[in-house]
Structures are given as structure tokens and as C-alpha cells.
Design an enzyme around this catalytic site. Structure first.
Site, PDB file in Angstrom:
ATOM      1  N   GLU A   9      68.835  16.816  23.756  1.00  0.00           N
ATOM      2  CA  GLU A   9      69.881  15.848  23.425  1.00  0.00           C
ATOM      3  C   GLU A   9      71.218  16.310  24.017  1.00  0.00           C
ATOM      4  OE1 GLU A   9      70.326  15.675  19.184  1.00  0.00           O
ATOM      5  OE2 GLU A   9      71.706  13.963  19.220  1.00  0.00           O
ATOM      6  N   LYS A  64      70.562   6.809  20.979  1.00  0.00           N
ATOM      7  CA  LYS A  64      70.018   7.219  19.677  1.00  0.00           C
ATOM      8  C   LYS A  64      70.093   6.035  18.710  1.00  0.00           C
ATOM      9  CE  LYS A  64      70.882  11.433  16.917  1.00  0.00           C
ATOM     10  NZ  LYS A  64      71.790  12.615  16.946  1.00  0.00           N
ATOM     11  N   CYS A  94      66.369  13.031  18.412  1.00  0.00           N
ATOM     12  CA  CYS A  94      66.649  13.797  17.196  1.00  0.00           C
ATOM     13  C   CYS A  94      66.548  13.004  15.887  1.00  0.00           C
ATOM     14  CB  CYS A  94      68.023  14.456  17.332  1.00  0.00           C
ATOM     15  SG  CYS A  94      68.186  15.940  16.300  1.00  0.00           S
ATOM     16  N   GLY A 113      83.873  49.287   4.503  1.00  0.00           N
ATOM     17  CA  GLY A 113      83.028  48.498   3.603  1.00  0.00           C
ATOM     18  C   GLY A 113      81.883  47.826   4.341  1.00  0.00           C
ATOM     19  N   ASP A 159      81.041  44.552   4.611  1.00  0.00           N
ATOM     20  CA  ASP A 159      81.262  43.315   5.363  1.00  0.00           C
ATOM     21  C   ASP A 159      81.664  43.612   6.810  1.00  0.00           C
ATOM     22  OD1 ASP A 159      80.685  41.666   3.160  1.00  0.00           O
ATOM     23  OD2 ASP A 159      82.761  41.804   2.440  1.00  0.00           O
TER      24      ASP A 159
END
Lengths: 591, 591
Positions: free
Chosen positions: B44, B126, B162, B340, B342
Site C-alpha cells: 500500500e 481503497k 489493507c 537507571g 529506562d
């Protein structure tokens, strides 16, 4: 012909505040009843506020809205208004729509209802759903498929919601098919420059199509990044204006109308259930069949004074800021004052919106700040009476430069970011909402610093081109003079060449074209989606157009580097007109 | 039965880069031709990239896409592939739709075309347009109203795009009505956790409905805040899987199929123009009527190894970051390393995406930073090999404190903002893209600092709950061990209690519930739009639910104080699932 006294309540609602909005509806119904009204109306989604956006997809909120509506109906009856039909916009859901992929979860409706006798006697959903500009209603709502007609004292009143009038077909021709005596549309139509003229012509045209008196009730106030400018309109079946409400003011238009008697053939549902234009099914309810005893018309609704263009824009900015501050639970605002025209105009708007006593200004000079800048900032404070202090950024600047040895743009941006950090520190410490001073021209071309001068909860002039900033500043000063007041903005803030003062001798024209030319190109590229060739064909210098478009594309690219989760939405620039989300087409290279 | 060798090119496109995307299509067509393919397909909007968003509304871009498509058809023929039908997605416009309010400007279409003999021999748009989650296609496109069927070597191939497969009705039953021998859908389906399982079941179900072999060609790579995970699928008419492509990898699935011969009755347009399901009109084109001479099937397409859940999520984060950096013209990234988990996970993802030599880490300790934090940051750098430096924020902190005398939250936020300013200064000076370390749990409840740790162009783990952050860190270390490599993330970054270290002895659990409980509540409130009562009914402590919901509502309110023009959009959290735009309902008070 039967008579009817109509009360159009042009009010301001707050999104999510069901109790507060209901209270306002009761208050204004009481007022309408006191004025002897026979039919009372409130704007689109007056009970929930507009726009509710994703709240529409939370089923517990939809149920709360439905419950609040029933409670409101009972409350109005309890207060003695049970015989007075009240039209009110709220959030509902379709009970027939099956859940499926592609339909909003819970099938929410942008709905309105007629409250009467303590009950909800008629309900309907918006038929035409806008899904462009600031609107995303296909995302949140399912469409209504009826033409609601309520008979009040022998008059058939067809009802509609906002976009139902803007798009062709549907409820307007259906109202004619149903032979309605009055078409009443409840709206929350966001302000755009010159939209009042468009709206007037629209209502006149639709009245002629519907073949009946048409009342267009507007919302006023501000919500998030939208401003609602009021300006409710009533026109007769020929499209002539009968009444027009003030812009930007909460209040009620009450007027007497003579309207055609309802078609006896349509009585008791003769045409009830009939399919008319666009497949709409007529949904009729009769509240009171007999016309009122004839009375002397007394109330004309009036034709309010119209604001001129500059005053209108300035008023929109004041209303929008006032609503944003109040609806987010703040009382005071903080503005960095550079001595330049942008921050001066923002401060003037803030003083008009909140009163100078709730406006805090801070001058944050660096070694590159000129004497006149410091002087102009202080002079603005003196003229307006806002709270003023000066905090130098030099010690912080020296600390960063000592650690990192920055040069060029990195050094320039650092100064702006130190000021942003200063404003946020004061905001956290003292509780003010920070205002960002950026105008639309500099935001469009990226002439600003991320996390620097872009810091702030609200940008009062983010949708105002720089050339309009100049015009509004002059207008505001002139308006003060006309009233014998001190003009708020120092003349030298208006007359000196604009400068960011981030390096010695810097002026905006080092980096940008003249603002009149720049704004004309931006308007074509950003507001009208024109491509480079079309803009050049409109008479602009090719090299200048290419350079400007490259700056806008680069700015978009820069904006994409905002914090995660803050993707620019088409609504970001919705109050005036929006910037495109994606200028990523490589018409001009990004770097 | 006739045979066909199908080449499904699972590639990555870049939005706006028409020339580069066309080049990739030529490259992969050459590859397919080399493999002896008889029908070649691309995803697409492969020619324009996906999602184009507002670019669809710029007529000069639409025209450029149309021109590029015709140029591509000629180019393919010039290169000797004129007899090889190529299906390619692009941006077009409807030439029949009249402009009107409510229809996207210029009537753009999310289209695909069949290129053959140097020409565009068939085009279609579409039919089902998604307008939920990360999609806004009603805003940008008008719907297609045909069922395109192309006859290739005696086989009728029905085409779809899609969402045509995701929603009920339309092209899938239409393919059965048209007695197609193959249903080929080209897609750009964004990654969501577990979506691969959903997608497989969908394709199997649709194949049974269509009654024919169904090929689902997916996009791979990343664009903006979307990740495409590949995973193209081919199933037979009974829904049994024939072939399945790898996840997250660019490449081509080439396979031989035996397919039913086209219905002679449909020949030469017998059923051409017929209206079938959902009002679709059959649009038939015959390219080659005669089946190929029988040949020995050689290519099976294969069934690629499936990633387990953690590897799949981790891969999506790597792919998304790599694409974002490259498509925005950057080469290197900058991460603040706190020691840390993260920032450690973000750094590990960045090293996997770009290579450690393009990853720059900076430790920015304050007087509240613990020794283990500094040590863990340095250890991470040692393990991964990224560039590492340390710059203390103490001199800048002292300068602000000396000028403003901040306390409490203002003092805490200041430290975070000084680090944000440091990262941006280094970014401006050295040209790295800044990564923000925030995870979904802390962003949802507002446990972060605006213009502080939220600074960054891209947040690799913004859609990952903290409990998943722990899981992914452990998975990544284990994967390294399995390969005999050094685990990138120091064990103590994983095992120590999370802390922002903005005041002495601070830990996350001072302010937040245990992350496992928090994430479970967030998932119900944020991802599933459940209300407070429903969450309590699911077995969570009422006081804790109330407190959590209040934090989320407050965080939304805090996010609304981003720079002007950066309103949170529903897409902001689109990669995993989105946060609501407006938690403004006063179920819990905002302040």
C-alpha cells in the site's frame, strides 16, 4: 399566524463539567421563562461542552451524559419549567448501531434533545459529521438519520445541529419537505477570521432552501484551542435578517416570531416515519397543538453592533486566553518580556483577559540584550500595571558555556532555553500558567527555539501572522487613546526592527524576508496548500519562494523533534487556520 | 489448473521520497523478474510512503505521485519488464468526485495500480477507509467503488488494499462473486502487540469468505511513530497457510501457485461493470488469457521463523528507532544516562539500531546522584561501547538557585530541565538526535518533567509500560548470553529500586503504586477506556484506582501545557496503543 417567543441562549460550556453546565442551563432557562419564552434552546453539546473528542469513546462518560440529561429534564420540571420545551445539545449513543470495526466504540452520537414535562420527549443525532480542519467527528460519532420535528403551540419546529446546515442536502431540504414553520439549528461553530460573513450568507441561503424562518444558535467562549464567537442569527424565509446577537458575549436572544400554522395533514404522525431527503425519517412529536392566544409582539431580538476586523481578531485572542486559563484551573499567567512587539502584545491581551493584577512579567536579559529592550519591557509594565521583575540569565549562561564551550546556533538556542527553564521554574514555584510569545510567521518558518521561547501552556498569538501582530498592536493602542486611556504597548516596541537579540546586532531580516512578503507566501503555502510553482506564478520571486518553502519544511521537521507523544496535530493551529502536518515531501530538501 | 509465480515484495518506503521509492520498486521488480515471477506486488502506497497524512491534501504532491507512477510504468518497460504485471500502491485522486464541503480537498485516493506494457492498465482506490486508532483516512481520502480484477495468464486476480480485508463486506465477498482465482491485498498495517496472531486469523477467515487463495502483502520498516512488522501471509481457499514471510525484514516472498482458471463467462468484460457486494462495480482487465505452459513448481515461499513476544516487541523498538533516525537525516543519537533501567534500555536499543559508534551517552550528575548511578552509567557504556562523557549540572543548578531560591517540586523539576537543556545544547553543537527515555507508565501518570526528561525527538520506549521495560531488559541480556556476548545492561540497573534522584533518598514508590499493579490499572483505563467503577469491579483497590485515575487525568492536563501548536494527538501513543486525548471528564478532580 401562530406566535412564539423564542429564547436562544448563546452560552459558554466547559468540556466534562456536566454539573456546572447543567447549572448554567437551569439558570438561563429560568431567565428565558422570566422573559415569557415559549421555546428555549441551548447550543450543540451544551451539557457536555464541545469538543469532547476522545471522551466520546469512554462509555462511562457517555452514560454520565445520558444520566445528566434525564436529571436535567426532571430538575427543570421541579423548578416549574415543565411546560417550557428546552432544546439542549449533549452526548448520547445509538442504541441500534451494531459494534463493528470502523464504527466508533459504543456508537456515540453528537445529539440534542427536547426536554418537556420532566422528560426527554425527543432526541436526535447530528446527520452531517464534519471531519476536516479542526473537526474529527467521523472518529467519534455515528450519524443521525431522522428529521426531528417538534410541534409547539401549533408550530412545527424542525431541528438540526451545526454541520447539518453547512453541508448540502439532509435536514435543510427535509425541513421543507416536512413543511416546518421554523428551522432551529444548535451550533458550536469555531471562530475563523471572516467566518461571520460566511455564516450569515449560509444561514440566509439555508432559510430560503428550507422555506421557513431559520434560527442559528451559536456557542460563545473558548475551549482548548477553539474560540466560539457567538453571533447567533435569525432570518426569515426570504433570508432577511430578523435578529443578530453580539460576538463573543454570553447572553440570550429573546424574540417574538409569527410563524405558519402546522400542516393539519402532518398531525398525529400522518407524515411521521416518512422518509425524506437523504433518507432521513421524519420523527414528529406534538407538545402543544393549539396556537397561543394572539399577543402583541414586544421582543425583537435586536441587531448587535458588529466588531471591525482588528477588534474581532483581538477579541477572539482575549476570549480564548481567558477561557483557557479559567477552564484549566489557573488564575494568573507569566510572560517573558523581551521588549519586543510579540511579548508586548501577548501581555496586553493577558491584561485584557485577566486584569493586570493576575499578569506577571519577567525580563530576562543577557549580555546581548540592548538597553532599549530592557527599557521597553519596563515601560510596558508601567503602562499596563502588570507585576514586573528582572532576572538576568548571565550566571546560568556562563555556567553552561564554561562546561560545554558552545558556539553559533547552539549558543543562541542556549539563551532561549535558559529563559524557558526560568519561566517554568517560576511557574512551578508560584503557580502561574506560562504564555508562549510565538507568532504564526516565526512558528511556520521555525524561527524559534524548541524548549526555549516555545515554552508555555498557551500561545495566544500562535495563529497570528507577524504583519497582523503589528496591526493588532496599533489597533489596541488606538482603542486606548479613543477611550482616553494609556496605550499599553510602548511605541518603540512597535517601531523598532524585530530582533531575537541572541547575538550582537542580530535582526530578524538577517534570516527572514520582509514580513509582509513572508506572510503572503506563508498564507499561500500553509493556509491554501499551494505548491511552489503556483506560488511563483502568483508573482513571487522564485528564489524567495524556494527559500521560504524550505524553511517551512525544515520547521515542520524541527517541530517533529518535540517530546515523544506530542506529535503535531492538524488541530494545533486550528484557531485561525492550520499548518500542514507533513511538509515532508521533498519538493525542497530538508537539510 | 493454471500456474503463476507470485512475488510479494515486503519493502520499506519513505514518505515523500518519490524518486527513492520508485528506485526501490525497480530494484525489487528486477529481483522478481530474475526469479521468474509472473506477477509482482508492492505494499500500500509504496510509491509515496505511508502514511502521507496532510500531503494528500496538497494537489501538487498528488500530481507528482501520478506523474511518478506513469514514469515508473515507462521505466519498468524500458528496463525490459513490460510483460510483467506490477501492482503498486500510490496516491491518486478521483476524477469524478465533485468538490464539496465535507469531502477532502482534491478528492485524494489511497490507490493502487497495475503497471503493464509501460502503462497504467488498471487503477483503484481503497474501499474501506479506517478512521480509528492511528488512522484518519476519512480526513484524507475518498472511497473507491470498484472491484478490480486483472487476468494474468488465465487467472483472475482480484485486488484489495489493507482495510478492505479488515472490515466486513466489500471486496472480499465481491471477489467471490467475481469468481476470482486469487485475492491479492496490498497493505501497510502498523505493528501492535499480538497483532500478528489477529492478522493471521483475519487472512484465513477472509480467504474462506473469498473462496480463493489469498495473499496478504505487508509493509515493513518504520515511518514517524508507526512501525510495520512485515509478516506477509499467503493462505489457500480453505484458510490453510501456504507461506509466511519474516517479521521486520525487507525482502521478497516468491512462490508458485496453482490457481483455478478464469471463468470464460467473465471473459472480455462479460461481467465487467456488474455491481456486486456493497455496490462495488467489477472493473476487469485482461492482460494474458492463455495459461502458462505447465512447469514444475519450485518455489514455496517458506514459513519464516516466528519471534517470541519479547523479541518481537524489542525488534519493533529497534526498527522504529532506526527508521526514524535515518528518515529524518540523522546519523547519531544522544542519550542522557542516569544509571537507571529506562535510559539503559534506550541505549541498548540505540546500539542495536545504529551500532554503538553512533550512540553518544552523557551522564549529568547532580548532588543528589548516588555513586551507584554514576557507576552503572559508566558500566553500561563499557559494556556496549557507546561514546560516554560526564558533565555535572551543579554549576547551572547553583546559578538558578542563587537567583530564584526554588523549593520542592520547582527545585526537582529544575534539575531535570537543566539536563534537557544540556542534551539540546550538545545536539545543536554536535548534530545528534536526542532520545527521550520516558516509558508509558510514567508518561501516563505524569511522573516526568516537561522540557526536562521529556526532551527528545523520539521516545523509543514511550509506548512500553515499566513492567515490560524490566522484561525487555532481562530478555536482551539473556539473548546476549545465549550468543556468548556481554549482556549490555548492568544487572544493578535492573535490580535496584527505580528512582528519579531529584531529592535525597527519593524512590518511585514514594509517589507511585507498585508498577505491576499500576500497569494493570493503566491498561484498563488508558488502553481499554474503562471507567473507575469497572476497574474497581475488576478487583483493584478503590482508593488506589481513584488515585491512579486522578494522576492520569492530571498528567493529561499537564501534557496540555506543552508548547503551543503541539496538542497531543491520538497518534502520539499509536505505536503500541494510544493514550486518550482528553481525560478531562471530572470523574476525579483535576487539582
Amino acid at each position: 399566524m401562530p406566535q412564539l417567543r423564542l429564547a436562544l441562549n448563546q452560552i459558554d460550556s466547559t468540556v466534562g463539567d456536566l454539573a456546572g453546565n447543567a447549572e448554567a442551563i437551569v439558570h438561563w432557562t429560568r431567565h428565558a421563562a422570566g422573559q415569557g419564552a415559549h421555546l428555549v434552546a441551548f447550543p450543540e453539546m451544551a451539557l457536555t461542552g464541545y469538543p469532547v473528542e476522545d471522551l466520546a469513546l469512554r462509555s462511562s462518560f457517555v452514560e454520565a451524559s445520558r444520566t445528566a440529561l434525564r436529571g436535567l429534564a426532571r430538575r427543570l420540571a421541579d423548578e416549574g419549567f415543565g411546560r417550557l420545551p428546552v432544546v439542549v445539545g449533549y452526548l448520547d449513543r445509538s442504541e441500534r448501531a451494531e459494534p463493528r470495526l470502523g464504527r466508533p466504540a459504543g456508537s456515540p452520537e453528537n445529539a440534542a434533545a427536547v426536554l418537556y414535562g420532566g422528560e426527554v420527549v425527543l432526541r436526535f443525532a447530528k446527520h452531517h459529521l464534519p471531519n476536516y480542519g479542526v473537526f474529527d467527528e467521523y472518529r467519534y460519532f455515528v450519524q443521525g438519520d431522522t428529521l426531528p420535528v417538534v410541534r409547539v403551540h401549533g408550530v412545527d419546529v424542525a431541528l438540526a445541529i451545526c454541520e447539518d446546515l453547512w453541508q448540502e442536502g439532509g435536514r435543510v431540504p427535509a425541513a421543507r419537505s416536512a413543511r416546518a414553520g421554523l428551522l432551529l439549528s444548535v451550533n458550536a461553530s469555531p471562530y475563523e477570521r471572516n467566518k461571520d460573513d460566511t455564516r450569515l450568507e449560509l444561514v440566509r441561503k439555508r432559510a430560503r432552501e428550507a422555506g421557513c424562518v431559520t434560527a442559528y444558535l451559536a456557542m460563545t467562549g473558548g475551549q482548548d484551542d477553539l474560540v466560539f464567537d457567538g453571533d447567533s442569527i435569525v432570518v426569515d424565509a426570504a433570508g432577511e435578517v430578523i435578529a443578530r446577537a453580539p460576538q463573543f458575549v454570553e447572553g440570550s436572544v429573546v424574540l417574538d416570531l409569527e410563524l405558519p400554522a402546522a400542516d393539519p395533514g402532518a398531525r398525529d404522525g400522518a407524515a411521521h416515519g416518512q422518509r425524506v431527503d437523504d433518507g432521513l425519517r421524519i420523527d414528529r412529536v406534538v407538545l402543544s397543538e393549539e396556537p397561543l392566544p394572539a399577543y402583541e409582539p414586544e421582543l425583537l431580538g435586536g441587531y448587535a453592533h458588529r466588531l471591525d476586523d482588528d477588534e474581532e481578531i483581538y477579541s477572539a485572542l482575549v476570549i480564548g486566553l481567558r477561557a483557557y486559563v479559567a477552564k484549566n484551573g489557573f488564575r494568573s499567567v507569566l510572560v517573558g518580556l523581551s521588549g519586543g512587539i510579540d511579548s508586548a502584545l501577548v501581555a496586553a491581551i493577558a491584561c485584557d483577559a485577566l486584569g493586570a493584577d493576575d499578569v506577571y512579567g519577567v525580563s530576562m536579559p543577557s549580555k546581548y540584550s540592548s538597553d532599549h529592550s530592557r527599557g521597553d519591557a519596563a515601560e510596558l509594565a508601567r503602562r499596563t500595571g502588570l507585576h514586573f521583575r528582572t532576572v538576568s540569565i548571565e550566571p546560568m549562561f556562563d555556567a553552561y558555556m564554561g562546561a560545554l564551550g558552545l558556539t553559533g546556533l547552539a549558543e543562541e538556542n542556549l539563551q532561549s532555553r535558559l529563559r524557558g527553564t526560568m519561566l517554568m521554574a517560576l511557574s512551578n514555584q508560584e503557580g502561574h500558567l506560562v504564555l508562549a510569545p510565538g507568532n504564526k510567521s516565526e512558528l511556520a518558518v521555525g524561527y524559534s527555539t524548541l524548549y526555549g521561547d516555545s515554552v508555555g501552556a498557551f500561545g495566544p498569538i500562535k495563529d497570528v501572522y507577524k504583519s497582523t501582530v503589528f496591526r493588532l498592536a496599533r489597533w489596541r493602542n488606538r482603542a486606548a487613546e479613543d477611550r482616553g486611556q494609556t496605550p499599553p504597548i510602548p511605541e518603540s516596541s512597535i517601531s523598532k526592527p524585530p530582533s531575537a537579540e541572541l547575538r550582537p546586532g542580530q535582526v530578524d531580516t538577517d534570516s527572514l524576508p520582509d514580513y509582509e512578503v513572508l506572510d503572503a507566501i506563508l498564507s499561500l503555502y500553509v493556509d491554501q496548500d499551494q505548491g511552489r510553482d503556483a506560488i511563483v506564478a502568483a508573482g513571487f520571486d522564485e528564489e524567495l519562494v524556494t527559500r521560504t518553502l524550505r524553511m517551512v519544511d525544515g520547521a515542520e521537521y524541527k517541530r517533529r523533534q518535540y517530546p515523544p507523544g506530542t506529535k503535531i496535530s492538524a488541530k494545533g493551529f486550528g484557531k485561525d487556520r492550520r499548518l500542514p502536518i507533513t511538509n515532508r515531501w521533498r519538493e525542497t530538501p530538508l537539510r
